[in-house]
Motif scaffolding. Structure first.
Motif, PDB file in Angstrom:
ATOM      1  N   ARG A   1      -1.125  59.722  42.518  1.00 25.40           N
ATOM      2  CA  ARG A   1      -0.364  59.328  41.329  1.00 25.40           C
ATOM      3  C   ARG A   1       1.035  58.855  41.725  1.00 25.40           C
ATOM      4  O   ARG A   1       1.524  57.813  41.254  1.00 25.40           O
ATOM      5  CB  ARG A   1      -0.283  60.508  40.359  1.00 25.40           C
ATOM      6  N   VAL A   2       1.689  59.613  42.646  1.00 28.09           N
ATOM      7  CA  VAL A   2       3.028  59.234  43.090  1.00 28.09           C
ATOM      8  C   VAL A   2       2.958  57.898  43.834  1.00 28.09           C
ATOM      9  O   VAL A   2       3.799  57.015  43.632  1.00 28.09           O
ATOM     10  CB  VAL A   2       3.640  60.348  43.973  1.00 28.09           C
ATOM     11  N   ASN A   3       1.936  57.731  44.716  1.00 26.69           N
ATOM     12  CA  ASN A   3       1.786  56.452  45.430  1.00 26.69           C
ATOM     13  C   ASN A   3       1.578  55.303  44.455  1.00 26.69           C
ATOM     14  O   ASN A   3       2.155  54.219  44.635  1.00 26.69           O
ATOM     15  CB  ASN A   3       0.625  56.514  46.421  1.00 26.69           C
ATOM     16  N   ASN A   4       0.737  55.545  43.460  1.00 21.14           N
ATOM     17  CA  ASN A   4       0.502  54.493  42.458  1.00 21.14           C
ATOM     18  C   ASN A   4       1.789  54.174  41.705  1.00 21.14           C
ATOM     19  O   ASN A   4       2.103  52.999  41.457  1.00 21.14           O
ATOM     20  CB  ASN A   4      -0.591  54.916  41.465  1.00 21.14           C
ATOM     21  N   GLU A   5       2.534  55.225  41.347  1.00 24.45           N
ATOM     22  CA  GLU A   5       3.791  54.988  40.635  1.00 24.45           C
ATOM     23  C   GLU A   5       4.778  54.232  41.527  1.00 24.45           C
ATOM     24  O   GLU A   5       5.460  53.302  41.078  1.00 24.45           O
ATOM     25  CB  GLU A   5       4.401  56.319  40.174  1.00 24.45           C
TER      26      GLU A   5
ATOM     27  N   ILE B   1       7.458  49.470  43.055  1.00 23.30           N
ATOM     28  CA  ILE B   1       7.751  48.484  44.099  1.00 23.30           C
ATOM     29  C   ILE B   1       7.308  47.103  43.632  1.00 23.30           C
ATOM     30  O   ILE B   1       8.022  46.105  43.802  1.00 23.30           O
ATOM     31  CB  ILE B   1       7.076  48.870  45.432  1.00 23.30           C
ATOM     32  N   SER B   2       6.106  47.065  43.040  1.00 25.95           N
ATOM     33  CA  SER B   2       5.607  45.765  42.565  1.00 25.95           C
ATOM     34  C   SER B   2       6.527  45.185  41.495  1.00 25.95           C
ATOM     35  O   SER B   2       6.849  43.986  41.522  1.00 25.95           O
ATOM     36  CB  SER B   2       4.199  45.904  41.993  1.00 25.95           C
ATOM     37  N   LYS B   3       6.931  46.040  40.573  1.00 23.87           N
ATOM     38  CA  LYS B   3       7.806  45.564  39.501  1.00 23.87           C
ATOM     39  C   LYS B   3       9.138  45.084  40.073  1.00 23.87           C
ATOM     40  O   LYS B   3       9.635  44.013  39.718  1.00 23.87           O
ATOM     41  CB  LYS B   3       8.067  46.679  38.472  1.00 23.87           C
ATOM     42  N   ARG B   4       9.670  45.909  40.963  1.00 29.08           N
ATOM     43  CA  ARG B   4      10.971  45.539  41.532  1.00 29.08           C
ATOM     44  C   ARG B   4      10.851  44.291  42.394  1.00 29.08           C
ATOM     45  O   ARG B   4      11.720  43.397  42.349  1.00 29.08           O
ATOM     46  CB  ARG B   4      11.494  46.721  42.378  1.00 29.08           C
ATOM     47  N   THR B   5       9.739  44.207  43.159  1.00 25.04           N
ATOM     48  CA  THR B   5       9.526  43.030  43.986  1.00 25.04           C
ATOM     49  C   THR B   5       9.393  41.794  43.091  1.00 25.04           C
ATOM     50  O   THR B   5       9.945  40.732  43.399  1.00 25.04           O
ATOM     51  CB  THR B   5       8.261  43.207  44.844  1.00 25.04           C
TER      52      THR B   5
END
Length: 183
Positions: free
Chosen positions: A135-139, A144-148
């Motif tokens: 869950r933490v990795n997915n979050e 990261i995806s959003k920020r990227t």
């Protein structure tokens, strides 16, 4: 002396003549009646007394037999209690040994159950930790995806031209398709 003996014999003969015949006297018949009554009463009274004595003898014999039986029972009971008393220590040791074995068996079963429960709890904890990591990795990946994406949008808008922008999107789509195929 001859006169005196003759005088005495004469006086005895006179006394005998003056006396009545014994069965004519009233004292004789009273004595006779008394003897007859006593003789008649002696037989039934003797039988009654003999019967009572026999009953008493039988009752005493029965009491003695009962006392003897009670004495034998008491001796048996005493011997049994004596034997039980002597065996008490052995019985106590046997009970203690049996209970110690039961306690050891119960202890082993409880330890096995506790071990199984702890293993189950370990497995559950590991599963929860793994799920939390995922869950933490997915979050983190999502963040990261959003920020990227935000950074790339910012970069694209400010520094990349429209043609370069389309090339990067096409390359990204190809990379995504390649990743789906590899999975």
């Amino acid at each position: 002396m001859s006169t005196t003996i003759a005088d005495t014999a004469l006086s005895i003969a006179e006394n005998i003549e003056n006396e009545e015949i014994f069965y004519q006297s009233a004292e004789f018949w009273v004595s006779f009646a008394f003897v007859v009554v006593v003789l008649l009463l002696i037989s039934p009274v003797g039988k009654a007394i003999t019967g009572m004595m026999k009953q008493r003898i039988e009752r005493i014999k029965d009491e003695l037999q009962t006392a003897e039986n009670l004495k034998l029972d008491a001796q048996k009971l005493y011997a049994e209690y004596e034997r039980k008393f002597l065996n008490t220590e052995n019985e106590v040791n046997a009970i203690i040994t049996g209970e110690q074995a039961a306690i050891a068996d119960t202890k082993k079963r409880k330890i096995r159950a506790l071990d199984l429960m702890l293993k189950q709890k370990d497995i559950e904890a590991d599963a929860k930790i793994e799920m939390a990591f995922e869950r933490v990795n997915n979050e983190i990946n999502t963040l990261i995806s959003k920020r990227t994406t935000e950074i790339l949008q910012n970069v694209f808008q400010t520094q990349i031209s429209e043609i370069e922008h389309r090339k990067i999107i096409n390359n990204s789509l190809k990379n995504l398709e390649a990743m789906k195929i590899n999975e």
